[in-house]
Design a protein around this motif. Structure first.
Motif, PDB file in Angstrom:
ATOM      1  N   TRP A   1       0.526   4.164  -0.842  1.00  0.00           N
ATOM      2  CA  TRP A   1       0.014   5.477  -0.483  1.00  0.00           C
ATOM      3  C   TRP A   1       0.076   5.745   1.011  1.00  0.00           C
ATOM      4  O   TRP A   1      -0.151   6.846   1.444  1.00  0.00           O
ATOM      5  CB  TRP A   1      -1.426   5.625  -0.982  1.00  0.00           C
ATOM      6  CG  TRP A   1      -2.287   4.483  -0.608  1.00  0.00           C
ATOM      7  CD1 TRP A   1      -3.028   4.339   0.502  1.00  0.00           C
ATOM      8  CD2 TRP A   1      -2.490   3.281  -1.375  1.00  0.00           C
ATOM      9  NE1 TRP A   1      -3.681   3.138   0.485  1.00  0.00           N
ATOM     10  CE2 TRP A   1      -3.365   2.462  -0.655  1.00  0.00           C
ATOM     11  CE3 TRP A   1      -2.009   2.816  -2.613  1.00  0.00           C
ATOM     12  CZ2 TRP A   1      -3.778   1.211  -1.108  1.00  0.00           C
ATOM     13  CZ3 TRP A   1      -2.417   1.583  -3.062  1.00  0.00           C
ATOM     14  CH2 TRP A   1      -3.277   0.784  -2.321  1.00  0.00           C
ATOM     15  N   VAL A   2       0.360   4.716   1.792  1.00  0.00           N
ATOM     16  CA  VAL A   2       0.532   4.972   3.220  1.00  0.00           C
ATOM     17  C   VAL A   2       1.979   4.748   3.626  1.00  0.00           C
ATOM     18  O   VAL A   2       2.273   4.333   4.740  1.00  0.00           O
ATOM     19  CB  VAL A   2      -0.421   4.121   4.091  1.00  0.00           C
ATOM     20  CG1 VAL A   2      -1.818   4.646   3.989  1.00  0.00           C
ATOM     21  CG2 VAL A   2      -0.354   2.668   3.707  1.00  0.00           C
TER      22      VAL A   2
ATOM     23  N   MET B   1      -1.506   5.371  15.203  1.00  0.00           N
ATOM     24  CA  MET B   1      -0.550   4.396  15.701  1.00  0.00           C
ATOM     25  C   MET B   1       0.828   4.881  15.309  1.00  0.00           C
ATOM     26  O   MET B   1       0.977   5.748  14.467  1.00  0.00           O
ATOM     27  CB  MET B   1      -0.815   3.057  15.030  1.00  0.00           C
ATOM     28  CG  MET B   1      -0.615   1.864  15.898  1.00  0.00           C
ATOM     29  SD  MET B   1      -1.227   0.422  15.072  1.00  0.00           S
ATOM     30  CE  MET B   1       0.174  -0.616  15.219  1.00  0.00           C
ATOM     31  N   TRP B   2       1.840   4.299  15.909  1.00  0.00           N
ATOM     32  CA  TRP B   2       3.197   4.719  15.603  1.00  0.00           C
ATOM     33  C   TRP B   2       3.988   3.534  15.082  1.00  0.00           C
ATOM     34  O   TRP B   2       3.588   2.388  15.277  1.00  0.00           O
ATOM     35  CB  TRP B   2       3.879   5.258  16.868  1.00  0.00           C
ATOM     36  CG  TRP B   2       3.172   6.420  17.482  1.00  0.00           C
ATOM     37  CD1 TRP B   2       2.292   6.379  18.515  1.00  0.00           C
ATOM     38  CD2 TRP B   2       3.280   7.789  17.100  1.00  0.00           C
ATOM     39  NE1 TRP B   2       1.843   7.638  18.804  1.00  0.00           N
ATOM     40  CE2 TRP B   2       2.441   8.522  17.961  1.00  0.00           C
ATOM     41  CE3 TRP B   2       4.007   8.464  16.125  1.00  0.00           C
ATOM     42  CZ2 TRP B   2       2.300   9.904  17.876  1.00  0.00           C
ATOM     43  CZ3 TRP B   2       3.871   9.844  16.037  1.00  0.00           C
ATOM     44  CH2 TRP B   2       3.031  10.541  16.907  1.00  0.00           C
ATOM     45  N   PRO B   3       5.150   3.813  14.445  1.00  0.00           N
ATOM     46  CA  PRO B   3       5.949   2.681  13.978  1.00  0.00           C
ATOM     47  C   PRO B   3       6.402   1.806  15.136  1.00  0.00           C
ATOM     48  O   PRO B   3       6.509   2.267  16.272  1.00  0.00           O
ATOM     49  CB  PRO B   3       7.169   3.337  13.319  1.00  0.00           C
ATOM     50  CG  PRO B   3       6.840   4.749  13.157  1.00  0.00           C
ATOM     51  CD  PRO B   3       5.771   5.091  14.116  1.00  0.00           C
ATOM     52  N   ASN B   4       6.689   0.572  14.836  1.00  0.00           N
ATOM     53  CA  ASN B   4       7.156  -0.357  15.856  1.00  0.00           C
ATOM     54  C   ASN B   4       8.670  -0.288  15.924  1.00  0.00           C
ATOM     55  O   ASN B   4       9.370  -0.861  15.092  1.00  0.00           O
ATOM     56  CB  ASN B   4       6.702  -1.768  15.487  1.00  0.00           C
ATOM     57  CG  ASN B   4       7.236  -2.803  16.445  1.00  0.00           C
ATOM     58  OD1 ASN B   4       7.604  -2.482  17.563  1.00  0.00           O
ATOM     59  ND2 ASN B   4       7.284  -4.042  16.011  1.00  0.00           N
TER      60      ASN B   4
ATOM     61  N   ARG C   1       0.859  -1.176   0.000  1.00  0.00           N
ATOM     62  CA  ARG C   1       0.000   0.000   0.000  1.00  0.00           C
ATOM     63  C   ARG C   1       0.895   1.225   0.000  1.00  0.00           C
ATOM     64  O   ARG C   1       1.153   1.840   1.040  1.00  0.00           O
ATOM     65  CB  ARG C   1      -0.899  -0.001   1.226  1.00  0.00           C
ATOM     66  CG  ARG C   1      -2.085  -0.916   1.086  1.00  0.00           C
ATOM     67  CD  ARG C   1      -3.056  -0.739   2.214  1.00  0.00           C
ATOM     68  NE  ARG C   1      -2.468  -1.117   3.480  1.00  0.00           N
ATOM     69  CZ  ARG C   1      -3.046  -0.888   4.659  1.00  0.00           C
ATOM     70  NH1 ARG C   1      -4.207  -0.300   4.702  1.00  0.00           N
ATOM     71  NH2 ARG C   1      -2.456  -1.247   5.767  1.00  0.00           N
TER      72      ARG C   1
ATOM     73  N   PRO D   1       2.729  11.884  13.264  1.00  0.00           N
ATOM     74  CA  PRO D   1       1.391  11.639  13.803  1.00  0.00           C
ATOM     75  C   PRO D   1       0.367  11.602  12.684  1.00  0.00           C
ATOM     76  O   PRO D   1       0.364  12.450  11.803  1.00  0.00           O
ATOM     77  CB  PRO D   1       1.163  12.843  14.715  1.00  0.00           C
ATOM     78  CG  PRO D   1       2.106  13.878  14.267  1.00  0.00           C
ATOM     79  CD  PRO D   1       3.246  13.200  13.596  1.00  0.00           C
TER      80      PRO D   1
ATOM     81  N   GLU E   1      -3.826  10.930  11.736  1.00  0.00           N
ATOM     82  CA  GLU E   1      -5.188  10.681  12.207  1.00  0.00           C
ATOM     83  C   GLU E   1      -5.654   9.317  11.731  1.00  0.00           C
ATOM     84  O   GLU E   1      -6.344   8.595  12.415  1.00  0.00           O
ATOM     85  CB  GLU E   1      -6.131  11.753  11.637  1.00  0.00           C
ATOM     86  CG  GLU E   1      -6.109  13.074  12.375  1.00  0.00           C
ATOM     87  CD  GLU E   1      -6.618  12.939  13.805  1.00  0.00           C
ATOM     88  OE1 GLU E   1      -6.147  13.696  14.659  1.00  0.00           O
ATOM     89  OE2 GLU E   1      -7.479  12.073  14.073  1.00  0.00           O
ATOM     90  N   HIS E   2      -5.250   9.010  10.528  1.00  0.00           N
ATOM     91  CA  HIS E   2      -5.735   7.807   9.860  1.00  0.00           C
ATOM     92  C   HIS E   2      -5.364   6.530  10.608  1.00  0.00           C
ATOM     93  O   HIS E   2      -6.154   5.622  10.782  1.00  0.00           O
ATOM     94  CB  HIS E   2      -5.128   7.773   8.458  1.00  0.00           C
ATOM     95  CG  HIS E   2      -5.897   6.935   7.498  1.00  0.00           C
ATOM     96  ND1 HIS E   2      -5.804   7.090   6.142  1.00  0.00           N
ATOM     97  CD2 HIS E   2      -6.753   5.927   7.686  1.00  0.00           C
ATOM     98  CE1 HIS E   2      -6.571   6.207   5.544  1.00  0.00           C
ATOM     99  NE2 HIS E   2      -7.163   5.487   6.470  1.00  0.00           N
TER     100      HIS E   2
ATOM    101  N   PHE F   1      15.521   3.909   9.691  1.00  0.00           N
ATOM    102  CA  PHE F   1      16.377   4.897  10.341  1.00  0.00           C
ATOM    103  C   PHE F   1      17.822   4.769   9.885  1.00  0.00           C
ATOM    104  O   PHE F   1      18.507   5.759   9.652  1.00  0.00           O
ATOM    105  CB  PHE F   1      16.288   4.749  11.863  1.00  0.00           C
ATOM    106  CG  PHE F   1      15.128   5.478  12.460  1.00  0.00           C
ATOM    107  CD1 PHE F   1      13.848   4.955  12.399  1.00  0.00           C
ATOM    108  CD2 PHE F   1      15.309   6.698  13.059  1.00  0.00           C
ATOM    109  CE1 PHE F   1      12.776   5.642  12.930  1.00  0.00           C
ATOM    110  CE2 PHE F   1      14.246   7.396  13.607  1.00  0.00           C
ATOM    111  CZ  PHE F   1      12.977   6.869  13.546  1.00  0.00           C
TER     112      PHE F   1
ATOM    113  N   LEU G   1      12.101  -1.463  10.801  1.00  0.00           N
ATOM    114  CA  LEU G   1      12.086  -0.041  11.096  1.00  0.00           C
ATOM    115  C   LEU G   1      13.477   0.476  11.401  1.00  0.00           C
ATOM    116  O   LEU G   1      13.805   1.622  11.086  1.00  0.00           O
ATOM    117  CB  LEU G   1      11.152   0.266  12.263  1.00  0.00           C
ATOM    118  CG  LEU G   1      10.819   1.741  12.152  1.00  0.00           C
ATOM    119  CD1 LEU G   1       9.706   1.943  11.166  1.00  0.00           C
ATOM    120  CD2 LEU G   1      10.471   2.349  13.455  1.00  0.00           C
TER     121      LEU G   1
ATOM    122  N   PRO H   1       7.915   8.210  12.082  1.00  0.00           N
ATOM    123  CA  PRO H   1       7.154   8.578  13.286  1.00  0.00           C
ATOM    124  C   PRO H   1       6.452   9.918  13.132  1.00  0.00           C
ATOM    125  O   PRO H   1       6.764  10.882  13.806  1.00  0.00           O
ATOM    126  CB  PRO H   1       8.230   8.611  14.371  1.00  0.00           C
ATOM    127  CG  PRO H   1       9.503   8.846  13.673  1.00  0.00           C
ATOM    128  CD  PRO H   1       9.371   8.263  12.308  1.00  0.00           C
TER     129      PRO H   1
END
Lengths: 477, 420, 474
Positions: free
Chosen positions: C147-148, C162-165, C145, C156, C158-159, C175, C171, C154
């Motif tokens: 588009w996300v 949640m935050w990255p793990n 996906r 913020p 709305e959709h 970085f 992840l 990290p």
């Protein structure tokens, strides 16, 4: 901008000012020697220029070590703390109201800071340190500085190629136009020149002013467009930029069944035109199995008598008004024979203790009281004596012939008091005579709580206050 | 341009000369007392097993230093480095110590040959319980006769390599022949490869097989990182002490100490990176077959504190403490820093070896052993004694020979080396 | 002690007393400037255009296939069950590995005072940037996906709410590679500023003066500025060294933290780093041999430089070979059935041919560099380097193909790449070469200011003392 190459050196006129004297050297060694002499001669505001960092020039000029490393260290340590805090905030806790963290367990790793958080922390330390180094260095060097008067000097172009320069500023205390020039010649300079600051360089070019004004106007366009859209309506459907699996090939609950034929000769997959299918016979939703007869229905398992075929004449939809005539009474006998107490012909064996998942406690009785007062007291009254508002009003209307009403039974009535709690439960669940079923309104646990409260209320033997209207017996009509 | 220093030794002494007359007996005396105390109190506390564990810790410590110095010597030749020429002789001597270490290995080897499984549990018949065809290689590898042959091979190879560089370098002291440098350069290539191979299997044999059911492909790298750090610290400390005693005057310059300190800093970080990677991978996958090795070092409360101490004292403090330029060029600071690093490197080997005294091959606690296995009467004197012995060996090998390669062709570059 | 003959073209002779000169042909400062600026000032060699055209068309192919992937989904690749990671991750690790050589040359060789790096570091750093760009596209496009994609960072939302793990190695990759790209870019740009100033001062066109003037930030070569610049360079080098170790370590963690046999082995971090440097240097050799020939830079990028790079290729190749041996030994020693099967399967299973290519290209072919002729003959070393890169690509392929035969035989399945997979790999090379050719065209390919510092000065009468002093260990 540095238009260094094509312009001729400008003579010192009213629009320019000499700010320094420049000496050219042809090799790095003579530059270093000259710098030493300059330092010894007491010059403070001078600088050397070379195409590469010349070895030994720092001590020769008396340049002290830069503080950049400390700056980088500070930023790096800050980065470390920020990274740890970020990971803790985002993965371990949900403190804030907006954009809270989201603590979720995955592959058994701890929520709080653990070895798994070290790689990201390390990378952030390096990243922040690298930014500090890069931007710090340019900052400390006071670069970018595009309009340096040195760039106007033709021969200075070789400073980035193969020549070496020394410049002493006129602002220096020891500067003297003639003596400094003489010193340069002594120190082996191969060329000496004035460095002139063109004051027109300080002015912002007209182009920039124009561009700035035009740019400001252009910047107003997006907010204006936004507000215009905000204040107007549009009949066109929204742009759906991110499909996000919103249009899927599956069929949703209320759609018609798909056409597996052609447009001209449609053949619908399901005869009833629905895409939705009923569940397989015997499907029970989770939590709906309700096997426990005691808990869900209030009787001992296996004691349910076979269903009796209803007599046609007596079958009629339940309605609030009793069909047995005005003020019909419960067909149960007025007094129960103790030997058969609890047993009602045609009915299963009701349980007389609360069933297993439900426990008797003060909290349960309090809950029952609350629920009784919500659902039952409207008819049966707060004390269970049948003096609820609905009952009184209905009886009043019935007395004037405007309604037909069966009076709500008092729960202190002896026929009710002998009933096992299971039957009370059943009454609440399925109704009795003209009382409707409350099964769909009250969850199972609350029904038991109400039944428990009813029993408790019965124990109190509470009587209505003296003088309160006792529902009159219905006038016989 | 600058005053270029001539390529000559200016120190009047430049060798231990008769210093070794005092050092050798002193070292042997300290060794006798220390190892004797350890033996006496060790066997009293937990039998010969307790002593062998203390002895193995210290032997591994000393071997890792010698191998680290050997690596330093080989890499200096391989990269044609000039900065370290003046300290290279010290490292060569430490590398030569691998030969007498072969004799010092006997208290470990002889019990294994005689069938003792007190130190290495795999030496007992049927140690693995149910044998399966999957374990053919392990059972074949971990046998006392192959073990012995391997160790003989290791010591021969290491001794040969160390002598190759030490001997040629000594000859060059006399003849100044440049061809010797070219020969050492050429041999350093294939010697590095074989050295790596021996190091891999020696680390498996020495320390990884204490826990024969455990395995980690990173272990040789871990041993290597710690060893080089220890070797550098030992070389630097020796150089400092020799300068303090006037044997070497200004041949070893501040710039060389700066470089050695930079290397120690780098290898501290490298050790930390390797140790952390090994830990993280085993912790993350959480496979009990692998994690028990760390479990006994973290779940036992005493060992948990010890493990945290290792992280803080072996990585964080040296990293922060060796970062600044000024401290790297300060000889007094370096004196304390190198002693600290040697102590903490010893502690690393203690942490690797000693948990297996109290915990068996599957991480189960062994009866009769309790408490944190460090004793001021056993491990401490053993360490002091072994270090004393090592110093005596150094002095014996150094003898009357020059402590700086007098006619190395790159000596001039080394003496003029400047660290900006 | 005889002085070194600076006009000779062979500086690979071993002489224990002298350091080999790093700049040949008796060049002085302005010769160096002319040679390097000449690459940009003179017309490009005729062959530049056809190669550029080919690269651009491959880049466009790459772009078109990416669009195809976005619209049709990951099914256009051959990824299946259980091989849910295939060419996407292999290409990513391949390109990221190649990038590491540039940072090693810039940073680690700098810290070790290997002055011969000055002729090659600019081109190598550029190679790093472009390799990291190619690398970053693959994980970027394989997420499904697309588009996300911003959920990887990290920020913020709305959709998602949640935050990255942060506990996931995937992840850590975001970085690590992001930090690596940024830091390499900063380092590369900072190194170029003095040379961009040279271009600014030599540029004849207004546009050139403007652009290079802007990019060079008004650099004058002031000694005070050089002081801070050198300090920043050293600090960045000191930061980039652990960074380059950590990036490929984190990439190796993608595999090693799992529980898969053949993947979960603790030596992966240093083994991957050594392999990265191995393939990266091979790519540097592949690029620089034609560059030095076509642009006439043989006196700056001398045979000695190439020889040193080949020696590093051999050293890191042997480290990789050592890691193979340790892995094989421990697999046999460990007694873990699935581990032993994984290694057996690699050599004799479905992909035995890939294993054979990997082994021969990584372990056997680089051994040719023991022979002096092999490591000092430019056209031959290009051939060996290409084989090394092929071998390293197949190494990652062999590792990933462990997925084909995982724990349950019932889920075993053969993986076949689709035409999209293969074309994307080809297209990524197009992107890489396009960027590199543009770099050659418009930016300084050699760090002039650094090279000028290592020119031997026999004509100043200080003789070999000066040479010894100004150019330490190389």
């Amino acid at each position: 901008m540095a238009h260094s190459s094509s312009k001729q050196p400008k003579p010192a006129g009213p629009k320019s000012k000499t700010i320094g004297l420049l000496a050219q050297f042809d090799d790095p060694e003579s530059l270093v020697a000259a710098c030493e002499r300059a330092r010894d001669a007491g010059y403070q505001k001078f600088d050397a220029y070379s195409p590469f960092p010349v070895h030994g020039i720092d001590p020769a000029m008396g340049i002290s070590r830069t503080r950049l490393p400390f700056f980088v260290l500070a930023i790096g340590l800050t980065g470390c703390l920020v990274a740890l805090a970020m990971q803790y905030y985002m993965n371990a806790v949900d403190w804030t109201k907006i954009f809270p963290g989201y603590a979720f367990f995955i592959s058994g790793k701890p929520l709080e800071i653990s070895p798994a958080n070290i790689p990201v922390t390390f990378e952030v330390i390096i990243l922040s340190s690298a930014f500090a180094t890069f931007f710090g260095m340019w900052l400390f060097n006071r670069l970018p500085q595009f309009a340096n008067p040195l760039h106007r000097i033709n021969r200075f172009r070789r400073a980035t190629n193969d020549r070496f320069f020394l410049m002493v500023e006129t602002a220096d205390a020891k500067f003297d136009a003639n003596r400094t020039r003489q010193q340069f010649e002594e120190w082996g300079a191969t060329a000496i020149e004035n460095v002139d600051l063109d004051l027109t360089d300080q002015e912002i070019p007209k182009f920039f002013k124009m561009a700035g004004i035009v740019g400001m106007f252009l910047l107003l366009v997006p907010p204006v467009m936004t507000f215009r859209a905000y204040g107007s309506t549009n009949r066109a459907p929204r742009l759906h930029v991110v499909p996000d699996m919103d249009w899927q090939d599956k069929y949703k609950a209320q759609q018609t069944s798909p056409n597996i034929g052609t447009d001209k000769e449609p053949v619908f997959l399901y005869a009833d035109d629905r895409a939705m299918r009923a569940p397989v016979a015997g499907t029970v939703a989770r939590g709906d199995l309700q096997e426990d007869d005691r808990y869900f229905r209030g009787y001992e398992p296996g004691t349910l008598p076979p269903p009796v075929k209803p007599v046609a004449a007596e079958s009629s939809p339940a309605n609030f008004v009793s069909t047995g005539g005005p003020n019909a009474q419960d067909p149960a006998p007025a007094v129960q024979d103790p030997a058969t107490a609890g047993q009602y012909p045609g009915e299963p064996k009701w349980i007389d203790t609360v069933p297993a998942p439900f426990t008797v406690s003060e909290a349960a009785i309090a809950r029952g009281k609350q629920r009784f007062e919500i659902y039952c007291s409207v008819c049966h009254g707060y004390d269970g004596n049948g003096n609820g508002l609905v009952n009184r009003r209905a009886l009043a209307l019935a007395a004037t012939g405007q309604a037909q009403w069966t009076t709500a039974k008092s729960i202190h009535d002896p026929t009710v008091k002998v009933q096992p709690i299971g039957r009370i439960f059943d009454t609440i669940s399925n109704g009795r005579n003209s009382m409707g079923p409350y099964r769909s309104q009250i969850p199972v646990e609350d029904r038991w709580a109400i039944a428990l409260y009813v029993k408790a209320l019965q124990e109190t033997g509470i009587q209505p206050p003296a003088g309160a209207a006792v529902p009159p017996a219905a006038p016989q009509q | 341009m600058h005053n270029t220093r001539p390529a000559r030794i200016t120190s009047p002494l430049i060798s231990l000369s008769h210093g070794y007359v005092k050092l050798v007996p002193l070292g042997l005396l300290v060794a006798a007392i220390g190892i004797g105390m350890a033996f006496f109190f060790g066997t009293a506390a937990g039998g010969f097993r307790r002593f062998s564990f203390a002895y193995l810790t210290n032997f591994s410590f000393l071997l890792s230093i010698s191998l680290g110095c050997l690596f330093f010597v080989i890499i200096q030749h391989l990269t044609k480095a000039a900065w370290g020429v003046t300290v290279r002789r010290i490292a060569e001597i430490f590398a030569m110590c691998t030969l007498p270490l072969a004799l010092l290995f006997l208290p470990i080897l002889v019990p294994v040959i005689l069938g003792s499984s007190e130190l290495y549990p795999w030496n007992a018949a049927g140690w693995v319980g149910e044998e399966s065809p999957l374990l053919q290689v392990k059972l074949g590898y971990l046998q006392s006769h192959w073990f012995t042959l391997r160790w003989i091979a290791y010591f021969i190879i290491w001794g040969f390599f160390a002598w190759n560089f030490f001997g040629k370098s000594l000859k060059q002291d006399q003849t100044g022949d440049v061809k010797l440098t070219l020969k050492m350069q050429a041999s350093s290539t294939w010697m590095m490869i074989i050295f790596a191979a021996t190091l891999v299997f020696a680390s498996f044999d020495l320390e990884m097989s204490l826990s024969p059911l455990w395995f980690s492909t990173m272990f040789p790298v871990y041993f290597f990182a710690g060893g080089v750090l220890g070797g550098l610290a030992a070389t630097t400390l020796t150089a400092l002490l020799l300068q303090r005693s006037g044997r070497v005057t200004d041949e070893i310059t501040v710039d060389q100490y700066h470089d050695l300190a930079k290397l120690m800093f780098g290898f501290t970080f490298f050790w930390g990176y390797i140790a952390f990677s090994q830990f993280l991978l085993i912790w993350y996958a959480n496979i009990p077959e692998e994690t028990f090795w760390y479990r006994i070092r973290f779940w036992d409360p005493a060992w948990a504190k010890a493990s945290w101490a290792l992280l803080i004292f072996h990585l964080i403090i040296p990293f922060l403490g060796m970062m600044a330029r000024t401290v790297r060029r300060n000889k007094t600071y370096l004196l304390f820093a190198t002693i600290y690093l040697l102590c903490i490197h010893w502690y690393d080997h203690f942490w690797i070896v000693m948990p297996h005294y109290g915990y068996g091959i599957e991480g189960e606690a062994i009866e009769g052993t309790s408490g944190f296995p460090f004793s001021w009467m056993i491990d401490f004197p053993c360490a002091i004694g072994m270090v004393g012995l090592y110093v005596a060996l150094f002095a014996l090998i150094a003898g009357d020979r020059a402590l700086v390669p007098k006619q190395d062709p790159r000596l001039g570059e080394s003496l003029n080396h400047v660290n900006p | 002690m005889a002085t070194v003959d600076l006009t000779s073209l062979d500086n690979t002779i071993e002489d224990g007393k002298h350091r080999a000169p790093l700049v040949l042909g008796g060049m002085n400062y302005s010769d160096v400037t002319d040679a390097v600026a000449g690459v940009w000032e003179k017309k490009q060699p005729a062959i530049w255009w056809p190669i550029f055209g080919l690269s651009v068309s491959l880049t466009l192919l790459f772009g078109a296939l990416i669009m195809h992937l976005f619209f049709k989904g990951v099914g256009v690749w051959g990824n299946n069950n259980p091989t849910y990671w295939a060419f996407d991750i292999v290409n990513f690790v391949f390109w990221v590995g190649i990038g590491h050589a540039g940072t090693l040359i810039s940073a680690i060789l700098f810290l070790f005072r290997q002055h011969w790096r000055t002729s090659i570091n600019r081109a190598a750093e550029a190679m790093t940037i472009f390799a990291v760009i190619c690398a970053a596209t693959f994980p970027g496009i394989h997420i499904g996906r697309i588009w996300v994609f911003y959920w990887l960072f990290p920020v913020p939302t709305e959709h998602l709410a949640m935050w990255p793990n942060f506990r996931s190695p995937l992840l850590w990759d975001v970085f690590a590679v992001g930090t690596y790209a940024t830091t390499s870019l900063l380092f590369w740009y900072m190194g170029m500023v003095p040379d961009l100033a040279t271009f600014r001062d030599r540029s004849k066109s207004k546009i050139g003066q403007f652009v290079y003037g802007l990019l060079s930030l008004g650099w004058t070569g002031s000694a005070r500025n050089w002081h801070r610049y050198e300090m920043a360079y050293t600090i960045l080098a000191a930061l980039a060294t652990p960074l380059v170790l950590s990036v490929h370590t984190v990439v190796s963690f993608d595999f090693a933290v799992s529980q898969l046999p053949g993947w979960h082995t603790t030596i992966f971090p240093p083994y991957f780093v050594a392999g990265a440097i191995f393939s990266g240097f091979a790519m540097v050799v592949t690029l620089l041999v034609p560059v030095r020939k076509l642009y006439g830079l043989e006196n700056l990028i001398t045979i000695r430089h190439l020889e040193n790079m080949n020696k590093i290729i051999m050293a890191t190749g042997l480290m990789v070979g050592t890691a193979y041996t340790i892995e094989l030994f421990i697999a046999a020693y460990s007694g873990v059935a699935s581990e032993q099967f994984a290694f057996y399967n690699r050599a004799f299973g479905n992909y035995w041919w890939a294993y054979f290519i990997m082994f021969s290209c990584n372990v056997f072919i680089p051994q040719l560099f023991w022979i002096k002729w092999c490591r000092t003959t430019p056209w031959f070393m290009v051939i060996v380097s290409i084989f090394v890169n092929i071998g390293m690509w197949f190494e990652r392929f062999v590792i990933i193909m462990a997925l084909c035969r995982d724990f349950i035989p019932g889920s075993w399945f053969y993986y076949r790449p689709t035409w999209v997979d293969l074309s994307m790999l080809l297209g990524s090379f197009g992107l890489f070469f396009t960027l590199f050719l543009l770099f050659c065209r418009y930016l300084p390919v050699i760090a002039m200011s650094e090279v000028k510092n290592v020119i031997p000065h026999a004509d100043h009468g200080h003789g070999e003392e000066h040479a010894a002093h100004s150019a330490a260990s190389h």
